[in-house]
Design an enzyme around this catalytic site. Structure first.
Site, short mmCIF file in Angstrom:
data_model
loop_
_atom_site.label_atom_id
_atom_site.label_comp_id
_atom_site.label_asym_id
_atom_site.label_seq_id
_atom_site.Cartn_x
_atom_site.Cartn_y
_atom_site.Cartn_z
N MET A 26 0.86 -1.19 0.00
CA MET A 26 0.00 0.00 0.00
C MET A 26 0.90 1.24 0.00
SD MET A 26 -3.18 -1.01 -0.03
CE MET A 26 -2.77 -2.43 -1.06
N HIS A 27 1.63 1.40 -1.11
CA HIS A 27 2.66 2.44 -1.18
C HIS A 27 2.17 3.79 -0.65
CE1 HIS A 27 5.12 -0.26 -3.63
NE2 HIS A 27 4.08 -0.45 -4.42
N ASP A 28 1.08 4.29 -1.23
CA ASP A 28 0.66 5.66 -0.96
C ASP A 28 0.07 5.84 0.43
OD1 ASP A 28 1.47 6.04 -3.55
OD2 ASP A 28 -0.55 6.06 -4.40
#
Length: 317
Positions: free
Chosen positions: A235-237
């Site tokens: 969930m990079h962002d």
């Protein structure tokens, strides 16, 4: 009660962007002044529409949305539809948005939001940094109204587009260079932590049984080409917002970070770890994150969203 964080959020939804916008639009800790779109994961027409779909889903039509750059400053534009699907958010049929993007573009909308704010605003950028670079170039006076910049991008430990380049920086390295060398207070939440902070399979299973929001997210995650349902999905962002709310869960190191803008290493973010070329630093780089705390926090955040807070759509056939 803590003071709300005034935020301008620059994004290119994108499935992990949608996961971040879910928190941004529902957590009362954030005072969302503006959301801007940019070409990145998919075209800017699609990213703009996706933002509007999400503001409608969460009944946050009060949040202004502005359409941003349709291509990088210098390079040709290439999307990441192979990871995020042709629409950017496949798997769930959102209701038709009832609002439209602002009549002015993202750069002017950002500038207006900054200079009319009674306090400095935090900029969070989770797509290509084209809008931010244009803002700093066209309106350098805006810098005095920016509290700090939190970016999802870059990596010191290897890339996801090439062996050295992370996608957001790779998409528009010239813009990233302008932002990184702007002199602003910048925190880089890059692959060094986002590839560790995976949503575990058991967490995702819990989400799907939780509420309409969890069901929506799980449908998106099932089409997300990054990571796996077994090992976990990055969930990079989302990590940018987790950092703002729980900075103590991250380990940061200050470096001078250069952005490579040409050649085979284009898009690389190179830290002067040994202080050989710079006697100062320009970026706070996140190097480690409490993964268990991240998973527990995300689950808790989604659990707080009751079904009355959403305009539910339906699953794709």
């Amino acid at each position: 009660m803590k003071k709300k964080i005034p935020i301008i959020f620059d994004t290119d939804p994108g499935i992990d962007d949608a996961a971040a916008l879910t928190i941004l639009l529902t957590n009362p800790a954030f005072d969302v002044r503006l959301i801007t779109s940019v070409a990145g994961n998919v075209s800017v027409d699609k990213t703009t529409l996706n933002v509007l779909k999400l503001t409608h889903f969460f009944k946050r039509e009060d949040v202004a949305v502005a359409r941003g750059a349709e291509k990088p400053l210098v390079r040709e534009y290439h999307d990441a539809a192979n990871i995020h699907g042709e629409s950017g958010m496949p798997g769930y049929v959102f209701q038709t948005p009832t609002t439209e993007a602002m009549s002015i573009d993202a750069v002017e909308a950002m500038f207006n939001a900054l200079v009319t704010s009674p306090e400095k605003v935090t900029l969070v950028a989770v797509g290509a940094f084209t809008n931010l670079a244009k803002l700093l170039t066209i309106h350098p006076e805006a810098m005095t109204h920016i509290a700090r910049v939190i970016v999802m991008g870059g990596s010191l430990s290897g890339g996801n587009m090439t062996s050295v380049a992370e996608f957001n920086v790779f998409t528009d390295p010239d813009a990233a260079k302008i932002v990184f060398e702007s002199g602003l207070d910048i925190t880089m939440i890059g692959l060094d932590v986002t590839l560790k902070a995976l949503l575990k399979s058991e967490i995702m299973t819990t989400l799907s049984n939780m509420n309409h929001t969890g069901q929506m997210l799980m449908q998106l995650f099932s089409y997300y080409g990054d990571g796996s349902m077994q090992a976990g999905k990055p969930m990079h962002d989302v990590n940018t917002l987790f950092y703002l709310l729980a900075p103590e869960k991250f380990t940061l190191q200050d470096y001078w970070v250069d952005v490579v803008t040409d050649g085979p290493a284009i898009g690389a973010t190179v830290a002067d770890i040994h202080a050989r070329t710079h006697q100062t630093t320009n970026i706070h780089v996140a190097m480690a994150v409490d993964v268990a705390a991240f998973n527990a926090w995300y689950l808790l955040e989604i659990n707080k969203i009751n079904d009355g807070m959403v305009n539910a759509g339906k699953l794709e056939n």
